[in-house]
Design a protein around this motif. Structure first.
Motif, PDB file in Angstrom:
ATOM      1  N   TRP A  79       0.652   7.542  -0.480  1.00  0.00           N
ATOM      2  CA  TRP A  79      -0.419   6.633  -0.921  1.00  0.00           C
ATOM      3  C   TRP A  79       0.169   5.618  -1.884  1.00  0.00           C
ATOM      4  O   TRP A  79       0.943   5.982  -2.769  1.00  0.00           O
ATOM      5  CB  TRP A  79      -1.523   7.445  -1.612  1.00  0.00           C
ATOM      6  N   TYR A  80      -0.170   4.362  -1.699  1.00  0.00           N
ATOM      7  CA  TYR A  80       0.226   3.374  -2.709  1.00  0.00           C
ATOM      8  C   TYR A  80      -0.944   2.452  -2.996  1.00  0.00           C
ATOM      9  O   TYR A  80      -1.648   1.994  -2.078  1.00  0.00           O
ATOM     10  CB  TYR A  80       1.427   2.528  -2.238  1.00  0.00           C
ATOM     11  N   HIS A  81      -1.146   2.199  -4.276  1.00  0.00           N
ATOM     12  CA  HIS A  81      -2.104   1.180  -4.708  1.00  0.00           C
ATOM     13  C   HIS A  81      -1.558   0.623  -6.016  1.00  0.00           C
ATOM     14  O   HIS A  81      -1.106   1.410  -6.861  1.00  0.00           O
ATOM     15  CB  HIS A  81      -3.496   1.808  -4.923  1.00  0.00           C
ATOM     16  N   PRO A  82      -1.565  -0.703  -6.197  1.00  0.00           N
ATOM     17  CA  PRO A  82      -1.040  -1.242  -7.453  1.00  0.00           C
ATOM     18  C   PRO A  82      -1.725  -0.598  -8.662  1.00  0.00           C
ATOM     19  O   PRO A  82      -1.120  -0.485  -9.739  1.00  0.00           O
ATOM     20  CB  PRO A  82      -1.358  -2.747  -7.382  1.00  0.00           C
ATOM     21  N   HIS A  83      -2.966  -0.136  -8.484  1.00  0.00           N
ATOM     22  CA  HIS A  83      -3.723   0.452  -9.596  1.00  0.00           C
ATOM     23  C   HIS A  83      -3.259   1.869  -9.954  1.00  0.00           C
ATOM     24  O   HIS A  83      -3.344   2.278 -11.113  1.00  0.00           O
ATOM     25  CB  HIS A  83      -5.213   0.474  -9.211  1.00  0.00           C
ATOM     26  N   THR A  84      -2.791   2.628  -8.962  1.00  0.00           N
ATOM     27  CA  THR A  84      -2.445   4.051  -9.187  1.00  0.00           C
ATOM     28  C   THR A  84      -0.943   4.301  -9.141  1.00  0.00           C
ATOM     29  O   THR A  84      -0.483   5.344  -9.596  1.00  0.00           O
ATOM     30  CB  THR A  84      -3.040   4.939  -8.076  1.00  0.00           C
ATOM     31  N   GLN A 141      -4.495  -1.851   3.576  1.00  0.00           N
ATOM     32  CA  GLN A 141      -5.459  -2.803   3.017  1.00  0.00           C
ATOM     33  C   GLN A 141      -4.862  -4.211   3.043  1.00  0.00           C
ATOM     34  O   GLN A 141      -3.670  -4.379   2.756  1.00  0.00           O
ATOM     35  CB  GLN A 141      -5.824  -2.384   1.582  1.00  0.00           C
ATOM     36  N   LYS A 142      -5.742  -5.191   3.378  1.00  0.00           N
ATOM     37  CA  LYS A 142      -5.214  -6.546   3.577  1.00  0.00           C
ATOM     38  C   LYS A 142      -5.159  -7.355   2.287  1.00  0.00           C
ATOM     39  O   LYS A 142      -4.773  -8.524   2.296  1.00  0.00           O
ATOM     40  CB  LYS A 142      -6.076  -7.271   4.609  1.00  0.00           C
ATOM     41  N   ASN A 143      -5.633  -6.794   1.179  1.00  0.00           N
ATOM     42  CA  ASN A 143      -5.633  -7.503  -0.105  1.00  0.00           C
ATOM     43  C   ASN A 143      -5.326  -6.503  -1.213  1.00  0.00           C
ATOM     44  O   ASN A 143      -5.189  -5.309  -0.939  1.00  0.00           O
ATOM     45  CB  ASN A 143      -6.995  -8.160  -0.339  1.00  0.00           C
ATOM     46  N   THR A 144      -5.272  -6.965  -2.468  1.00  0.00           N
ATOM     47  CA  THR A 144      -4.917  -6.030  -3.555  1.00  0.00           C
ATOM     48  C   THR A 144      -6.147  -5.573  -4.345  1.00  0.00           C
ATOM     49  O   THR A 144      -6.017  -4.991  -5.428  1.00  0.00           O
ATOM     50  CB  THR A 144      -3.920  -6.685  -4.542  1.00  0.00           C
ATOM     51  N   ALA A 145      -7.355  -5.854  -3.824  1.00  0.00           N
ATOM     52  CA  ALA A 145      -8.583  -5.496  -4.560  1.00  0.00           C
ATOM     53  C   ALA A 145      -8.601  -4.015  -4.924  1.00  0.00           C
ATOM     54  O   ALA A 145      -8.159  -3.172  -4.153  1.00  0.00           O
ATOM     55  CB  ALA A 145      -9.798  -5.840  -3.715  1.00  0.00           C
ATOM     56  N   GLU A 203       6.537  -3.312   0.160  1.00  0.00           N
ATOM     57  CA  GLU A 203       7.316  -4.423  -0.397  1.00  0.00           C
ATOM     58  C   GLU A 203       6.402  -5.575  -0.831  1.00  0.00           C
ATOM     59  O   GLU A 203       6.657  -6.232  -1.830  1.00  0.00           O
ATOM     60  CB  GLU A 203       8.293  -4.915   0.675  1.00  0.00           C
ATOM     61  N   ASP A 204       5.315  -5.754  -0.074  1.00  0.00           N
ATOM     62  CA  ASP A 204       4.370  -6.833  -0.390  1.00  0.00           C
ATOM     63  C   ASP A 204       3.399  -6.441  -1.506  1.00  0.00           C
ATOM     64  O   ASP A 204       2.534  -7.243  -1.885  1.00  0.00           O
ATOM     65  CB  ASP A 204       3.553  -7.218   0.860  1.00  0.00           C
ATOM     66  N   GLY A 205       3.480  -5.200  -1.998  1.00  0.00           N
ATOM     67  CA  GLY A 205       2.602  -4.758  -3.092  1.00  0.00           C
ATOM     68  C   GLY A 205       1.161  -4.544  -2.664  1.00  0.00           C
ATOM     69  O   GLY A 205       0.240  -4.639  -3.483  1.00  0.00           O
ATOM     70  N   LEU A 206       0.941  -4.251  -1.376  1.00  0.00           N
ATOM     71  CA  LEU A 206      -0.421  -4.072  -0.865  1.00  0.00           C
ATOM     72  C   LEU A 206      -0.744  -2.576  -0.709  1.00  0.00           C
ATOM     73  O   LEU A 206       0.123  -1.777  -0.352  1.00  0.00           O
ATOM     74  CB  LEU A 206      -0.560  -4.760   0.498  1.00  0.00           C
ATOM     75  N   PRO A 207      -2.001  -2.195  -0.962  1.00  0.00           N
ATOM     76  CA  PRO A 207      -2.384  -0.779  -0.887  1.00  0.00           C
ATOM     77  C   PRO A 207      -2.280  -0.228   0.535  1.00  0.00           C
ATOM     78  O   PRO A 207      -2.568  -0.934   1.503  1.00  0.00           O
ATOM     79  CB  PRO A 207      -3.865  -0.775  -1.317  1.00  0.00           C
ATOM     80  N   PHE A 208      -1.880   1.024   0.646  1.00  0.00           N
ATOM     81  CA  PHE A 208      -1.872   1.693   1.947  1.00  0.00           C
ATOM     82  C   PHE A 208      -1.929   3.203   1.769  1.00  0.00           C
ATOM     83  O   PHE A 208      -1.624   3.731   0.694  1.00  0.00           O
ATOM     84  CB  PHE A 208      -0.623   1.336   2.778  1.00  0.00           C
TER      85      PHE A 208
END
Ligand SMILES: C=C(O[C@H]1C=CC=C(C(=O)O)[C@@H]1O)C(=O)O
Length: 355
Positions: free
Chosen positions: A153-158, A36-40, A15-20
């Motif tokens: 797996w979630y990452h804003p990039h993928t 991951q604690k940031n969106t890098a 929900e927060d849009g953070l990678p995991f």
């Protein structure tokens, strides 16, 4: 850490849009997660730091990495449910089917002309979801396929991916390695013993030979099993296990992974010709399907990397399921269509409560 709490944390992270990533190894009752604690966006070429790799089919594209040092690392015992599984309904798609079968026939002709021995052809199909829920997805995926490597797996990039794959790319433990040749498919049935025809036996032998060839420069292979039947959900495959030692001084996780990827089970042989044919003819972007993924620990001295099969990407309440099959000179277009329909069931069963 409690399993329910872990799933809630994952849902919040999404929900927060953070990678995991959350994953469980084959036949393992433990679930691990990196949040991951940031969106890098971290890319990785050298697999020598601790974290989780998510690599695409086409290695000219970047592999994405969730580093342990920027993540909260969680682990707990998996709580599975006993779920009843019914085959999902697949609507008829005459146009899509005939187009796919045409591509298979063209591929068979290419192989018969002597341009390649085997080429893996694939497709994707979209399913509209009524109600997407991470909690339901985890419950379904982790409960239905205990013998597979299961992940979300979630990452804003993928974007958001998940799957339950039966294929190991490579497992490394200091100087020793394990891999497998997986090919040949038939639906699970009560018939015993399981019989394999010459087409499947030949296709699987080609995969074993190509893997042994790819490994020559980086390993000393010590053990090769006889081919045996491996159950993956409602499908059966032929599998050969290969293990041995990494060549001293020469081989690392990075060199062995790039020697093996993409495997002949997902690309073909010869590798370069098959890959170019796929990129030119398949007509869609495989993206992370038939790439690889896994957790790297001990600075690359231990790792378990899996091939990203039986997977889907979920975006805006739409799940795209990816499926393919190995084509040889003996392949029949109609059978190959049915095989992809059967493979689609693996993820379709996970989606059932959300359709
Ligand atoms: C390419 C896929 O499966 C591969 C792995 C096992 C058996 C295969 C086969 O029989 O064709 C495929 O090579 C897929 O599931 O999308």
């Amino acid at each position: 850490m409690d399993y329910k709490f872990l799933i809630e944390k994952i849902a919040q992270q999404y929900e927060d849009g953070l990678p995991f990533v959350i994953f469980s190894l084959p036949n393992n009752n433990e679930v691990s997660a990196l949040l991951q604690k940031n969106t890098a966006v971290h890319t990785i070429d050298n697999f020598n730091s601790n974290g989780f790799i998510f690599a695409p089919f086409d290695s000219r594209e970047s592999s994405i990495f969730i580093p342990e040092k920027e993540s909260e690392i969680l682990q707990c015992e998996l709580i599975t449910k006993s779920l009843t599984i019914n085959p999902g309904e697949l609507s008829e798609e005459i146009g899509v089917q005939s187009q796919y079968m045409k591509l298979i026939s063209k591929t068979v002709d290419t192989i018969k002309r002597g341009n390649a021995i085997k080429i893996v052809i694939s497709r994707k199909k979209d399913f509209k979801l009524q109600k997407f829920s991470i909690k339901t997805l985890v419950e379904q995926l982790f409960s239905i396929y205990p013998t597979a490597f299961r992940y979300l797996w979630y990452h804003p990039h993928t974007g958001f991916w998940c799957g339950a794959t039966p294929e190991t790319l490579v497992e490394i433990n200091n100087h020793s390695f394990k891999t497998m040749a997986l090919a040949g498919t038939q639906p699970l049935s009560d018939r015993q013993p399981v019989l394999w025809g010459p087409k499947e036996l030949d296709e699987q032998q080609m995969v074993t030979d190509a893997i042994l060839d790819n490994l020559q420069k980086v390993t000393s292979v010590l053990k090769i099993s006889k081919p045996f039947t491996h159950q993956a959900g409602s499908l059966l495959h032929l599998r050969t296990d290969i293990s041995g030692a990494l060549k001293n001084g020469k081989a690392t996780l990075t060199t062995i992974a790039s020697a093996l990827h993409p495997t002949p089970a997902v690309c073909g042989t010869p590798k370069k010709i098959a890959k170019n044919y796929i990129l030119e003819n398949e007509g869609y972007d495989r993206s992370y399907y038939t790439g690889f993924l896994g957790h790297v620990t001990e600075g690359g001295n231990t790792a378990s990397l899996m091939v990203n099969l039986r997977c889907m990407k979920i975006e805006n309440n739409c799940a795209s399921i990816f499926v393919g099959g190995g084509i040889t000179a003996d392949s029949k277009a109609a059978d190959e269509w049915v095989e992809t329909q059967n493979k689609m069931q693996t993820m379709l069963q996970v989606l059932q409560p959300m359709l």
